[in-house]
Design an enzyme around this catalytic site. Structure first.
Site, mmCIF file in Angstrom:
data_model
loop_
_atom_site.group_PDB
_atom_site.id
_atom_site.type_symbol
_atom_site.label_atom_id
_atom_site.label_comp_id
_atom_site.label_asym_id
_atom_site.label_seq_id
_atom_site.Cartn_x
_atom_site.Cartn_y
_atom_site.Cartn_z
ATOM 1 N N SER A 5 19.097 36.408 88.452
ATOM 2 C CA SER A 5 18.918 35.648 87.589
ATOM 3 C C SER A 5 17.972 35.645 86.507
ATOM 4 O O SER A 5 17.903 35.158 85.561
ATOM 5 C CB SER A 5 18.598 33.988 88.178
ATOM 6 N N SER B 89 17.003 38.187 92.505
ATOM 7 C CA SER B 89 16.877 38.070 91.052
ATOM 8 C C SER B 89 16.050 38.839 90.316
ATOM 9 O O SER B 89 16.170 38.882 88.994
ATOM 10 C CB SER B 89 16.638 36.583 90.833
ATOM 11 N N LYS C 217 10.142 34.339 81.744
ATOM 12 C CA LYS C 217 11.628 33.646 82.191
ATOM 13 C C LYS C 217 11.605 32.407 82.009
ATOM 14 O O LYS C 217 10.494 31.832 82.076
ATOM 15 C CB LYS C 217 11.887 34.195 83.573
#
Length: 500
Positions: A147, A171, A71
């Site tokens: 997220s 997330s 990420k």
């Protein structure tokens, strides 16, 4: 290796092929690149690809040689950009590997790029201005969640079998539910956040992963868990590897069923039906399910306010640091409206306000923890699941109260919201997940259902007491055997054979 062959294996399966000499790491890497080229233009999940740096020894770990993605936030790879989904941090290059990155290298994972995140991971949809919206592989008009939406979309579409993710309010679990994946949020202190941070969002955020199979997530957590020098605290090491836990009988569990969120918002009928179906599945497997009323320890409004204070005060420090390092202003040219509003609101949070927010965190942690009994309960795999007398083993809730919403939904009216209003909006969209971040306890989203009307995936959430990932993995593996989900494929799938 053809794409349709590559995508039929999970990560542990691919590593097994490498270990037996049936395929090379280079062939897996080439397949992952082909998968990226095939589907990423449609879903916009991978924001940057790079050449493989590592040459892991075949069979050295259960994941050695497997293509992987990180990420664009909270993990640093030396010499590679980490931009936090923000124009304010555009072009920022990491000077060193973070502790987690070192462990990913030692795990033998071959990291080939970074995935999209909303700006500063401050949303449960992934639609940053910097790289544009990430699209859900099940329906390109819908959000993949956030997220960790880029990682979720990439795994769901078959680019890699698993990917790095983080979770500060849902997330990992929100995008897992939105894209039909398995996602487990570990216990606070399970995985180091160092060396540049001891805590993120004051202990609310953790590292983890998203995968298509339970065993892949178990293998990943085995390889990244454990303390590092300077960590302020850490979770007790598991008694045995999580890959071993998934082969163990979870016993007869006592599960509390919660279908109404603490916020009081309505849950969509399809989601409620999926959660009740999961409860019936548990009962068919011999578990005891009972309707539960769970005390959050504070009123919902106070809970949201405390989170907003912690989140926005941290955001101010991050943004000021990035502005100083880059020479860029903190204004509408570098920061999205929601973040600019949260930054302005965060500057009004006083020291006593911040301490009060930490006190709320403590009250919530005590209240949630009390649902499960003592964290030191036995973990021998006995029929009680290791709970103390009178306590529950697990809680069952929807992961989300709704199916994935259309892209653009979050932006409507966002420019008028202040920092508190933006958090209220996010928690309205995801009212079941954040409590377990505040409590520091593990929770997972399991892809047990699909919406009959749209075919979109629906995840159900299970939460356990502090340090009880072992119990979650045992149950997840049992559910995966009883109600397999691996054969469900989204509309955008890298393994779709080309027409002859």
């Amino acid at each position: 290796m053809e794409l349709h062959e590559y995508t039929q294996y999970d990560a542990v399966g691919l590593a097994g092929l490498v270990a037996r000499g049936e395929v090379t790491v280079a062939e897996l890497t080439a397949a992952a690149r082909a998968a990226t080229a095939a589907v990423n233009p449609r879903i916009n999940a991978v924001v940057e690809s790079w050449p493989a740096e590592d040459a892991p020894a075949p069979g050295s770990t259960p994941l050695a040689g497997v293509p992987f993605l990180i990420k664009d936030l909270a993990v640093s790879m030396r010499g590679k950009r980490v931009e936090l989904g923000s124009r304010l941090a555009a072009g920022n290059v990491a000077g060193q590997d973070s502790f987690l990155m070192r462990r990913l290298r030692r795990a033998g994972l071959v990291t080939l790029g970074r995935t999209a995140t909303p700006e500063f991971a401050y949303s449960t949809t992934t639609e940053p201005v910097l790289y544009g919206a990430t699209r859900n592989p099940w329906d390109l008009t819908r959000t993949p969640g956030g997220s960790s939406g880029g990682s979720a979309a990439a795994v769901a579409a078959g680019i890699t079998p698993l990917a790095h993710a983080t979770d500060a309010a849902g997330s990992i679990r929100v995008p897992a539910s939105s894209t039909g994946l398995f996602g487990l949020k570990p216990t606070r202190g399970r995985v180091s956040l160092g060396p540049d941070a001891d805590e993120v969002f004051n202990g609310l955020a953790v590292h983890g992963g998203l995968s298509r199979t339970v065993r892949d997530s178990a293998a990943l957590l085995d390889l990244i868990q454990g303390p590092e020098t300077g960590d302020p605290y850490f979770a007790e090491r598991p008694h045995r590897p999580y890959l071993e836990e998934i082969t163990r009988d979870p016993g007869r569990l006592r599960v509390g069923l919660v279908t109404t969120p603490w916020s009081g918002r309505e849950v969509e009928p399809a989601v409620r039906a999926a959660t009740l179906a999961a409860a019936r599945l548990l009962e068919s497997l011999g578990h005891r399910v009972e309707v539960a009323t769970v005390d959050l320890g504070v009123h919902w409004e106070e809970f949201v306010l405390a989170n907003a204070r912690l989140w926005s005060a941290n955001l101010v420090r991050w943004m000021d640091g990035l502005a100083a390092a880059s020479g860029r202003p903190v204004d509408g040219s570098t920061v999205e409206p929601e973040m600019l509003a949260s930054y302005a609101w965060g500057r009004t949070v006083s020291g006593p306000d911040f301490v009060h927010a930490l006190e709320v965190r403590n009250r919530v942690a005590r209240a949630i923890g009390a649902q499960f009994g003592a964290p030191s309960a036995a973990r021998s795999g006995d029929r009680s699941g290791g709970r103390s007398a009178g306590g529950r083993d697990l809680l069952l809730t929807p992961t989300l109260p709704e199916i994935p919403v259309p892209l653009g939904t979050y932006g409507r009216g966002a420019e008028e919201a202040d920092g508190l209003g933006w958090l209220e909006h996010l928690f309205h969209r995801s009212p079941f997940t954040a409590a377990f971040n505040v409590a520091g306890t593990p929770a997972m989203s399991v892809p047990l259902a699909c919406d009959p009307a749209t075919g979109l995936p629906i995840g159900v959430q299970f939460a356990a007491g502090y340090g009880r990932e072992d119990l979650l993995f045992r149950l997840a593996a049992q559910l995966e055997r009883a109600a397999p989900w691996a054969d469900r494929r989204p509309a955008v799938w890298a393994g779709t054979p080309r027409p002859a």
